[in-house]
Design a protein around this motif. Sequence first.
Motif, PDB file in Angstrom:
ATOM      1  N   MET A   1       0.843  -1.195   0.000  1.00 55.79           N
ATOM      2  CA  MET A   1       0.000   0.000   0.000  1.00 55.79           C
ATOM      3  C   MET A   1       0.881   1.250   0.000  1.00 55.79           C
ATOM      4  SD  MET A   1      -2.823   1.234   2.841  1.00 55.79           S
ATOM      5  CE  MET A   1      -3.733  -0.298   2.716  1.00 55.79           C
ATOM      6  N   THR A   2       0.626   2.155  -0.939  1.00 59.89           N
ATOM      7  CA  THR A   2       1.412   3.385  -1.033  1.00 59.89           C
ATOM      8  C   THR A   2       1.208   4.238   0.206  1.00 59.89           C
ATOM      9  OG1 THR A   2       1.223   3.395  -3.438  1.00 59.89           O
ATOM     10  CG2 THR A   2       1.797   5.474  -2.384  1.00 59.89           C
ATOM     11  N   ARG A   3       2.306   4.697   0.785  1.00 59.67           N
ATOM     12  CA  ARG A   3       2.188   5.560   1.952  1.00 59.67           C
ATOM     13  C   ARG A   3       1.796   6.970   1.529  1.00 59.67           C
ATOM     14  NH1 ARG A   3       3.657   4.062   6.777  1.00 59.67           N
ATOM     15  NH2 ARG A   3       4.718   5.943   7.515  1.00 59.67           N
ATOM     16  N   THR A   4       1.066   7.645   2.398  1.00 55.01           N
ATOM     17  CA  THR A   4       0.572   8.989   2.121  1.00 55.01           C
ATOM     18  C   THR A   4       0.948   9.915   3.263  1.00 55.01           C
ATOM     19  OG1 THR A   4      -1.568   8.621   3.195  1.00 55.01           O
ATOM     20  CG2 THR A   4      -1.378   8.016   0.869  1.00 55.01           C
ATOM     21  N   ALA A   5       1.110  11.185   2.925  1.00 55.97           N
ATOM     22  CA  ALA A   5       1.538  12.156   3.930  1.00 55.97           C
ATOM     23  C   ALA A   5       0.899  13.507   3.675  1.00 55.97           C
ATOM     24  CB  ALA A   5       3.058  12.297   3.923  1.00 55.97           C
ATOM     25  N   LEU A   6       0.790  14.277   4.727  1.00 54.31           N
ATOM     26  CA  LEU A   6       0.396  15.683   4.675  1.00 54.31           C
ATOM     27  C   LEU A   6       1.551  16.492   5.241  1.00 54.31           C
ATOM     28  CD1 LEU A   6      -2.966  17.298   5.600  1.00 54.31           C
ATOM     29  CD2 LEU A   6      -0.921  18.025   6.842  1.00 54.31           C
ATOM     30  N   VAL A   7       1.951  17.548   4.528  1.00 49.40           N
ATOM     31  CA  VAL A   7       3.067  18.394   4.960  1.00 49.40           C
ATOM     32  C   VAL A   7       2.619  19.841   4.963  1.00 49.40           C
ATOM     33  CG1 VAL A   7       5.431  19.145   4.485  1.00 49.40           C
ATOM     34  CG2 VAL A   7       4.757  16.781   3.982  1.00 49.40           C
ATOM     35  N   THR A   8       2.772  20.522   6.097  1.00 48.40           N
ATOM     36  CA  THR A   8       2.474  21.957   6.154  1.00 48.40           C
ATOM     37  C   THR A   8       3.766  22.746   5.922  1.00 48.40           C
ATOM     38  OG1 THR A   8       2.861  22.274   8.536  1.00 48.40           O
ATOM     39  CG2 THR A   8       0.675  21.481   7.863  1.00 48.40           C
ATOM     40  N   GLY A   9       3.602  24.016   5.562  1.00 47.17           N
ATOM     41  CA  GLY A   9       4.777  24.830   5.242  1.00 47.17           C
ATOM     42  C   GLY A   9       5.525  24.263   4.052  1.00 47.17           C
ATOM     43  N   ALA A  10       4.767  23.707   3.087  1.00 45.88           N
ATOM     44  CA  ALA A  10       5.347  22.873   2.035  1.00 45.88           C
ATOM     45  C   ALA A  10       5.850  23.640   0.824  1.00 45.88           C
ATOM     46  CB  ALA A  10       4.305  21.848   1.583  1.00 45.88           C
ATOM     47  N   ALA A  11       5.665  24.946   0.774  1.00 44.85           N
ATOM     48  CA  ALA A  11       5.978  25.680  -0.447  1.00 44.85           C
ATOM     49  C   ALA A  11       7.464  25.963  -0.622  1.00 44.85           C
ATOM     50  CB  ALA A  11       5.197  26.989  -0.492  1.00 44.85           C
ATOM     51  N   ARG A  12       8.214  25.970   0.465  1.00 41.43           N
ATOM     52  CA  ARG A  12       9.651  26.222   0.324  1.00 41.43           C
ATOM     53  C   ARG A  12      10.378  25.761   1.586  1.00 41.43           C
ATOM     54  NH1 ARG A  12       9.827  32.895   0.636  1.00 41.43           N
ATOM     55  NH2 ARG A  12       9.562  33.041   2.907  1.00 41.43           N
ATOM     56  N   GLY A  13      11.687  25.875   1.582  1.00 42.38           N
ATOM     57  CA  GLY A  13      12.495  25.555   2.749  1.00 42.38           C
ATOM     58  C   GLY A  13      12.431  24.085   3.124  1.00 42.38           C
ATOM     59  N   ILE A  14      12.435  23.824   4.420  1.00 39.24           N
ATOM     60  CA  ILE A  14      12.425  22.456   4.922  1.00 39.24           C
ATOM     61  C   ILE A  14      11.147  21.728   4.513  1.00 39.24           C
ATOM     62  CG2 ILE A  14      12.321  21.073   7.044  1.00 39.24           C
ATOM     63  CD1 ILE A  14      14.270  23.158   8.273  1.00 39.24           C
ATOM     64  N   GLY A  15      10.029  22.437   4.492  1.00 39.76           N
ATOM     65  CA  GLY A  15       8.772  21.810   4.092  1.00 39.76           C
ATOM     66  C   GLY A  15       8.821  21.318   2.662  1.00 39.76           C
ATOM     67  N   ALA A  73      -8.353  19.596   4.419  1.00 41.69           N
ATOM     68  CA  ALA A  73      -7.235  19.044   3.652  1.00 41.69           C
ATOM     69  C   ALA A  73      -7.000  17.586   4.011  1.00 41.69           C
ATOM     70  CB  ALA A  73      -5.977  19.864   3.897  1.00 41.69           C
ATOM     71  N   VAL A  74      -7.120  17.255   5.288  1.00 44.75           N
ATOM     72  CA  VAL A  74      -6.990  15.854   5.702  1.00 44.75           C
ATOM     73  C   VAL A  74      -8.088  15.015   5.048  1.00 44.75           C
ATOM     74  CG1 VAL A  74      -7.197  14.279   7.666  1.00 44.75           C
ATOM     75  CG2 VAL A  74      -5.817  16.358   7.877  1.00 44.75           C
ATOM     76  N   ALA A  75      -9.310  15.527   5.073  1.00 42.90           N
ATOM     77  CA  ALA A  75     -10.425  14.801   4.450  1.00 42.90           C
ATOM     78  C   ALA A  75     -10.188  14.607   2.959  1.00 42.90           C
ATOM     79  CB  ALA A  75     -11.733  15.547   4.699  1.00 42.90           C
ATOM     80  N   ASP A  76      -9.632  15.622   2.288  1.00 42.09           N
ATOM     81  CA  ASP A  76      -9.326  15.504   0.865  1.00 42.09           C
ATOM     82  C   ASP A  76      -8.301  14.406   0.614  1.00 42.09           C
ATOM     83  OD1 ASP A  76     -11.062  17.542   0.231  1.00 42.09           O
ATOM     84  OD2 ASP A  76      -9.496  19.065  -0.063  1.00 42.09           O
ATOM     85  N   ALA A  77      -7.263  14.353   1.480  1.00 41.06           N
ATOM     86  CA  ALA A  77      -6.228  13.331   1.323  1.00 41.06           C
ATOM     87  C   ALA A  77      -6.819  11.934   1.493  1.00 41.06           C
ATOM     88  CB  ALA A  77      -5.102  13.570   2.326  1.00 41.06           C
ATOM     89  N   VAL A  78      -7.653  11.765   2.506  1.00 43.84           N
ATOM     90  CA  VAL A  78      -8.264  10.452   2.748  1.00 43.84           C
ATOM     91  C   VAL A  78      -9.212  10.090   1.614  1.00 43.84           C
ATOM     92  CG1 VAL A  78      -9.771   9.150   4.298  1.00 43.84           C
ATOM     93  CG2 VAL A  78      -7.974  10.622   5.237  1.00 43.84           C
ATOM     94  N   VAL A 119       1.141  23.646  15.050  1.00 45.98           N
ATOM     95  CA  VAL A 119       1.433  22.227  15.271  1.00 45.98           C
ATOM     96  C   VAL A 119       0.254  21.559  15.962  1.00 45.98           C
ATOM     97  CG1 VAL A 119       2.925  20.621  16.537  1.00 45.98           C
ATOM     98  CG2 VAL A 119       3.933  22.551  15.289  1.00 45.98           C
ATOM     99  N   TRP A 120      -0.288  22.219  16.962  1.00 49.68           N
ATOM    100  CA  TRP A 120      -1.454  21.691  17.682  1.00 49.68           C
ATOM    101  C   TRP A 120      -2.606  21.417  16.709  1.00 49.68           C
ATOM    102  CZ3 TRP A 120      -2.115  21.246  23.192  1.00 49.68           C
ATOM    103  CH2 TRP A 120      -3.417  20.944  23.598  1.00 49.68           C
ATOM    104  N   ASN A 121      -2.910  22.408  15.879  1.00 45.92           N
ATOM    105  CA  ASN A 121      -4.023  22.265  14.936  1.00 45.92           C
ATOM    106  C   ASN A 121      -3.773  21.147  13.929  1.00 45.92           C
ATOM    107  OD1 ASN A 121      -5.386  24.391  16.139  1.00 45.92           O
ATOM    108  ND2 ASN A 121      -4.744  25.911  14.623  1.00 45.92           N
ATOM    109  N   THR A 122      -2.534  21.043  13.470  1.00 44.24           N
ATOM    110  CA  THR A 122      -2.214  19.995  12.501  1.00 44.24           C
ATOM    111  C   THR A 122      -2.405  18.620  13.121  1.00 44.24           C
ATOM    112  OG1 THR A 122      -0.609  21.477  11.433  1.00 44.24           O
ATOM    113  CG2 THR A 122      -0.438  19.130  10.924  1.00 44.24           C
ATOM    114  N   ALA A 123      -1.941  18.452  14.348  1.00 44.65           N
ATOM    115  CA  ALA A 123      -2.131  17.172  15.038  1.00 44.65           C
ATOM    116  C   ALA A 123      -3.604  16.892  15.277  1.00 44.65           C
ATOM    117  CB  ALA A 123      -1.363  17.172  16.359  1.00 44.65           C
ATOM    118  N   ALA A 124      -4.345  17.922  15.714  1.00 43.84           N
ATOM    119  CA  ALA A 124      -5.763  17.730  16.005  1.00 43.84           C
ATOM    120  C   ALA A 124      -6.545  17.323  14.761  1.00 43.84           C
ATOM    121  CB  ALA A 124      -6.352  19.007  16.597  1.00 43.84           C
ATOM    122  N   ALA A 125      -6.106  17.799  13.587  1.00 44.51           N
ATOM    123  CA  ALA A 125      -6.787  17.450  12.344  1.00 44.51           C
ATOM    124  C   ALA A 125      -6.348  16.099  11.798  1.00 44.51           C
ATOM    125  CB  ALA A 125      -6.525  18.534  11.287  1.00 44.51           C
ATOM    126  N   ALA A 126      -5.051  15.790  11.925  1.00 50.24           N
ATOM    127  CA  ALA A 126      -4.502  14.618  11.245  1.00 50.24           C
ATOM    128  C   ALA A 126      -4.558  13.332  12.060  1.00 50.24           C
ATOM    129  CB  ALA A 126      -3.045  14.901  10.840  1.00 50.24           C
TER     130      ALA A 126
END
Length: 254
Positions: A1-15, A73-78, A119-126
């Motif tokens: 099964m292909t693994r899936t991920a959500l990344v915030t701050g994804a437009a540049r830098g470490i993200g 966004a989490v719902a869209d990924a799922v 970070v709190w919000n991302t965890a609460a959603a994901a």
Amino acid sequence: MTRTALVTGAARGIGAATVDRLVADGYRVMALDSCEGPPKATSDDLDAVMARHGDRVLGRVVDVRDRVGLAGAVADAVREWGHLDVAVAAAGVVHGGEALWETPDPVLQDLWDVVARGVWNTAAAAVPAMLAGPDPSRCRFVAVASAAGTHGLFHLAAYGAAKHAVVGMVKGLAADLVGTGVTASAVSPGSTDTEMLRRTANLYDVPVEELARRQLIRRVIDPSEVAAAIAFCASPAGGVVNGTVLHADGGFEG
């Protein structure tokens, strides 16, 4: 099964580097960024990340201060891929240049809202989506902390406070997840070649290389090196890094 991920701050830098690494490792990725514009990332930056990876990356303009938007966004990924295995909370901002008692309240509020509550919000959603998925034992929550989350840095008290909070959150989240199989950890970069590092150097009116001298490797870290550490924590094998911080800081001396 292909693994899936959500990344915030994804437009540049470490993200963005994390998106690149996860795709190289075979993931499909939901890439999120607020795209607020200079000095922050733009929609063009996010489009460039998506263009590099075709249908393996979906992009959304979502601010980590918006828990409803994150949940969407989490719902869209799922909905798109059937499950969510990994969430990487990499969104951040930096402010500083004043002593704690001189730091304006709006600066403290912005750091708290984006760096800590983001970070709190991302965890609460994901995390609920991970728990509801087919195999929670392979699911990982990874937050990007900072050397400032361990050390006290001159004229960065507010930023350090927010990053210390990130470390506390992943420790508490890991404790809440005991017995579920899902793990939570943080990766703590040192001086990494990003726009945020250049802004930090400007706060001190020193060259970037001066900040790198505080690291035992005596050089600036490439974002791909931090992304490699994040990718390990995000992997099934990375569950051993749980409720703690992986210091990808080149031997930061404080």
